[in-house]
Scaffold this motif. Structure first.
Motif, short mmCIF file in Angstrom:
data_model
loop_
_atom_site.label_atom_id
_atom_site.label_comp_id
_atom_site.label_asym_id
_atom_site.label_seq_id
_atom_site.Cartn_x
_atom_site.Cartn_y
_atom_site.Cartn_z
N ILE A 54 0.83 -1.19 -0.03
CA ILE A 54 0.03 -0.15 0.04
C ILE A 54 0.83 1.20 0.03
O ILE A 54 1.91 1.42 0.90
N SER A 60 -0.93 4.78 6.05
CA SER A 60 -2.44 3.84 6.02
C SER A 60 -2.11 2.77 6.91
O SER A 60 -3.14 2.05 7.15
N CYS A 64 -5.49 0.85 9.09
CA CYS A 64 -5.56 -0.66 8.85
C CYS A 64 -5.45 -1.57 10.28
O CYS A 64 -6.18 -2.17 10.37
N ILE A 183 -16.14 -3.51 6.30
CA ILE A 183 -14.92 -2.61 5.89
C ILE A 183 -13.89 -3.21 5.70
O ILE A 183 -12.85 -3.01 4.51
N ALA A 184 -13.35 -4.26 6.66
CA ALA A 184 -12.20 -4.90 6.26
C ALA A 184 -11.98 -5.99 5.04
O ALA A 184 -11.19 -5.80 4.40
N CYS A 187 -11.94 -3.45 2.19
CA CYS A 187 -10.54 -3.06 1.82
C CYS A 187 -9.60 -4.23 1.41
O CYS A 187 -8.80 -4.10 0.45
N LEU A 191 -7.96 -3.74 -2.39
CA LEU A 191 -6.53 -3.46 -2.30
C LEU A 191 -5.84 -5.06 -2.91
O LEU A 191 -4.52 -4.93 -3.29
N CYS A 228 -18.21 -9.80 2.42
CA CYS A 228 -18.40 -8.51 1.91
C CYS A 228 -19.94 -8.17 1.59
O CYS A 228 -20.60 -7.38 1.95
#
Length: 335
Positions: A54, A60, A64, A183-184, A187, A191, A228
């Protein structure tokens, strides 16, 4: 007899449902162990594969790690904090570092179990006697077939996720756990897709140079994608219920109440619905009479605004409008 067959079929379905409750209740610890293991493996995959790639790691890394902390902490609290049983005394705020500090408010504190100022319409909860366990059952309390106890502000029993009921004292942690899962996993999938191509062998110019196996990373990636979407849907539905002032059980009851009121030419009004903003504010216990908004960003322990023996209601109402005394659905309908 014409009514004997439907009654027999209904009784059979209820018996199967009870056996399913017992089976999933017995397997609850196994499901929790599997979920914890998947969370740990997913976290290791993220720390080993995604986080080092990242941009601006100095900026960041901290957010995280904060997401990971909230995910595990709220999952632990949702599993370990009692949902609030009607037979137990109201808990008190702890003094440890995990307990959030409430705002200093000049308002006169209320008694009868409500921790907000006098600008709310607070009425004591009506009580009845539970026909299944014989205990006192305040309003919004339901008897859980799996736990065999009456749970304050009962929402549902969750044997697969947290292996206990979701009720007054752990529902906030349950909702925030779902939020941080979304959210986790978002991401991770957003990513991690470049690394997925390398793990699957689609990018022949790059080699897999991580400690985590590419097979494991690929499995976790697709699990995150599914979670998700699935948990995001569950969280949206649950948050909508909070915003309109009803639990999962009450949403089904209120549909029946609307039909009953409509048959008389009346309109059903949920007395717990104070408006979406105020409902969310009370649920998360935020605002001038509650806790600061930063408590949503850190996994603090916070007691709900009430102990379940009194409730904030819509101004002018002391009970639901459009439903008469004795027409409320109770747990006896399950028999």
């Amino acid at each position: 007899m014409p009514g004997a067959c439907p009654h027999f079929v209904f009784a059979c379905f209820k018996r199967v449902e009870r056996w399913a409750d017992r089976l999933t209740g017995a397997a609850g610890p196994f499901f929790v162990a599997i979920a914890t293991l998947l969370f740990i493996i997913g976290t290791l995959c993220f720390l080993d594969v995604i986080l080092p790639s990242i941009a601006w790691p100095w900026l960041s890394t901290l957010p995280c790690l904060l997401i990971i902390l909230n995910l595990f902490a709220h999952y632990y609290f949702a599993c370990m904090v009692s949902p609030g049983f009607a037979s137990d005394p109201p808990p008190r705020t702890g003094n440890g570092f995990i307990w959030a500090k409430k705002r200093q408010t000049p308002h006169r504190p209320l008694t009868n179990g409500v921790r907000w100022s006098a600008n709310l319409n607070i009425t004591p909860a009506s009580t009845s006697r539970c026909a299944k366990c014989g205990g006192s059952k305040p309003e919004r309390t339901h008897h859980c077939r799996v736990c065999n106890r009456c749970v304050l502000k009962y929402d549902h029993h969750c044997p697969v996720g947290i292996n206990q009921c979701v009720g007054l004292h752990n529902e906030r942690h349950f909702a925030l756990f779902m939020a941080y899962v979304v959210i986790a996993t978002f991401c991770f999938t957003a990513l991690g897709w470049p690394h997925l191509f390398v793990a699957l062998g689609f990018n022949f110019n790059d080699e897999w140079e991580h400690r985590m196996s590419p097979v494991v990373f690929s499995i976790i990636y697709f699990l995150c994608l599914v979670m998700c979407l699935a948990v995001g849907t569950m969280f949206t539905w649950h948050l909508w219920g909070v915003a309109v002032g009803e639990t999962a059980v009450e949403s089904q009851d209120h549909e029946h109440y609307q039909q009953v009121a409509q048959s008389r030419g009346e309109i059903f009004q949920n007395s717990y619905d104070l408006g979406k903003f105020k409902n969310l504010q009370l649920f998360f216990n935020l605002g001038p009479d509650g806790y600061p908004i930063y408590t949503l960003l850190f996994p603090f322990r916070i007691l709900p605004y009430t102990d379940g023996r009194s409730w904030a209601r819509k101004p002018g109402l002391e009970r639901h409008h459009g439903i008469y005394v004795g027409e409320e659905l109770t747990d006896e309908e399950d028999n």
